[in-house]
Enzyme design. Sequence first.
Site, short mmCIF file in Angstrom:
data_model
loop_
_atom_site.label_atom_id
_atom_site.label_comp_id
_atom_site.label_asym_id
_atom_site.label_seq_id
_atom_site.Cartn_x
_atom_site.Cartn_y
_atom_site.Cartn_z
N GLY A 1 -29.40 4.70 8.93
CA GLY A 1 -30.42 3.66 8.77
C GLY A 1 -29.80 2.31 8.54
O GLY A 1 -28.81 2.18 7.81
N LYS B 1 -15.69 10.03 12.40
CA LYS B 1 -15.86 10.04 10.95
C LYS B 1 -14.92 11.04 10.28
O LYS B 1 -14.34 10.76 9.23
CB LYS B 1 -17.32 10.36 10.61
N LEU C 1 -23.45 6.04 1.19
CA LEU C 1 -22.98 7.01 0.19
C LEU C 1 -21.53 6.70 -0.22
O LEU C 1 -20.71 6.33 0.62
CB LEU C 1 -23.05 8.43 0.76
N LYS D 1 -16.49 1.82 12.90
CA LYS D 1 -15.49 2.86 12.59
C LYS D 1 -14.36 2.95 13.61
O LYS D 1 -13.43 3.73 13.43
CB LYS D 1 -16.17 4.22 12.42
#
Length: 803
Positions: free
Chosen positions: A784, A665, A595, A561
């Site tokens: 994970g 994020k 997601l 990121k």
Amino acid sequence: MKILKFGGKSLANGKGIHKVIDIIQDKVNRGEAITVVLSARGKSTDELEAILDKAVKNESYQEQLEAFKQYQVVNYEDFNVDDEFEILDKLFEGVSLLGDYSKRIKDQVLSQGEVISAKLLTHILQQKGVNANFTDSRELIKTDGKFGEAQPLDKLSKENVVDHFKKYNGTTVNIVTGFIASNANNDTTTLGRNGSNYTAALLANYLDAEELQNFTHVSGIYTANPDLVSDAKKIEKLSFTEANELAYFGANILHAKTIIPLIEKNIPLRILNTFDHENDGTLITSEANEKGIKSLSVLENVSLVNLEGRGLLGKVGVDARIFKALAYKNISVSIISQGSSERGIGLVVEADKAVQAKKVLEQEFETDFYKRDVNMITVENDVSVISIIGQDLSTFHRPYNALIKNRVIPLLFNNTVTGKNVSLVVYKNQLHKALNVIHGEIFGVTKKINIAVFGHGLVGGTLVDQILKSAKEIEKRKKIELNIFAVANSKKILLNKKGIKKTWQLDIKEGTSYEIKDVIEFADENHLENLIAIDNTASEAFTNNYITLVENGFDLVSSNKVANTLSFDFYKELRIKLEEYQKQYLYETNVGAGLPLIDTIKLLHLSGENITRIKGVFSGSLSYLFNTFSEEERQFSEILQEAIDNGFTEPDPREDLCGNDVGRKLLILARELDLQNEFIDINIHNLIPENLREGEAKGFLERLKDLDSVYKKIKDDQKSNHVLRYIGDLHGDLFAEKGILDVKLVSVPESSALGQVKGSDSIFEIYTESYGDQPIVIQGAGAGAAVTARGVFGDILRLTEKG
């Protein structure tokens, strides 16, 4: 009668010539009436031409000539061609003394290859009991006086052929020299390179043959050259028209003139493999086939001549002047089209005629130079032509866009009058890649995606294993071949153009040190198309390679990121480069692991939906920590140690507790809404007490209990039925230049969406004007290695569909 023609590779020493003998004997034994036309053996014609070039320069050629002679008779001691060798000796000696030779002399030299070839095969067949007859085509095929590329005189040639075959018929197998003929003075002439096919077609025509069988080293005509395109497929059937187009545009199995004598008599042509003669090959007939793209052909020995000048635009008669000037010097133009500059004309000529063509055109347009209507005439030598036989412009955008995506920019293209064939001029060093890109796009065969994975830790290693495990099933279902050609860590790289193996973790230990340019060069040298670079590092330094990778044809996928949270200037520059080079950058896992968060926000934003707020639990590690702490009566330090032991946090848990990861994020989401926030704008609630923020990780881990009193008080001070959550919250005026970004620990009702999160799940609430107070909620596993790797895998597959 059937005419059998065998090429040079079929007649080479070793396996080849024995296969030819077997094929002929088999047909004779089955009672078939056949005539055999032969090329020179192996590379004999090239060898003779090379010796001729040495002789004319007065260089030593005797050693090469002796090697040529030895090749012709090795293993056949009782075969005598002393007369032919004596002719060559005299011709080469004369050329060496004069320091020059005519086209007439060259034809005499080159003809000996076919004569020796036909005499040898006749000799071997006779020894095996076959009634073979050596037939010198110079006594049959009569031509005009144009040496090097003579034109047959049909009426006279046909009479000669018919008379000869009346005399030598029945069980006789005529072994005919291809390529060569003679003029009215009985001087040797040749029909041009690959002219043996033409000889065979003429005989088929004159004798009303049942079929012409052209035996080569491949099993027919393919959708592309199998040596250049591994996925090329054999074409079962072609029409004469399609075959003629293939021949004209460079299919080296066919001679462009071969088709015409066959069309006149409607004689089928079958392309067969000498080394696999049970294969049915490709059948070419007069019957029209289904419409559609048939094949890719290549012209390699060409040059592109460009005339540039603003005064050429709309000017009448320019093309006519070009053709007239070049025709005067016998220079043929295969393609002419307006150049990409939109103020010039490009034409493709044979490479050895390019310099002369430039000179001729400079003379023709001398006045135009003076008037400045013409700026320059240039020659581009290192080019090739790809012709898509059967392509029309209505669907040409697909291969064209695929080329652009792979950084192959055609220099020029045109389509034929029928609109069913499109030709492209590309740089020669891009030919291999261009062919594979076009072939994969238009023939619906497996599309190869070449992947370089940087970083093979938990996420990267899991991703590699996921791809290797799923690759065959994906190829079967989606016709996409995922090929990992590179896996790298910060020090070593493993490279394999055909794809790494399941033993990659062991193999990379023997890998080599590298720089990013080495990966780019490897991809270029191996003509790898559809490139994707995967960044699974957490490195800021590696993000410096992003723009270089984009400029060199790579799409990007990243679980790292950092790139999206560096300065806004870098953020903009990267996207400008992506737009410029028409590349994609996908990073769904940057915020929500597996997601579909970023994709959802992008779609809402692009559709015009006004997003007013985004908040949620962004960290799976901190979600687990505060979910467990809120539900259980245990000390904060005990739960934190448990998370550390289970690998839910970084080895130094302060990297999670400081809040920077959540902050990054949140910043990524802000920038997806076109906000220009910098990292410094984020209000971050650091969960680490000030006295524990400095020092080594070991010291902090020894003092975890110091956190207990702090968090016990926070927990006790909550309202009843409330729980602790560490959230990111993007709010404020999201239509302004910057939004408000808060990262903080909050207490929320246990019954709320945030309060009901369990385990290490993440949750995101997206508020919009249309949905009002009811947010869009996305919830699920937010951390994970397997989940994140699967998210990266999803981005890869999305890219393959966009491509």
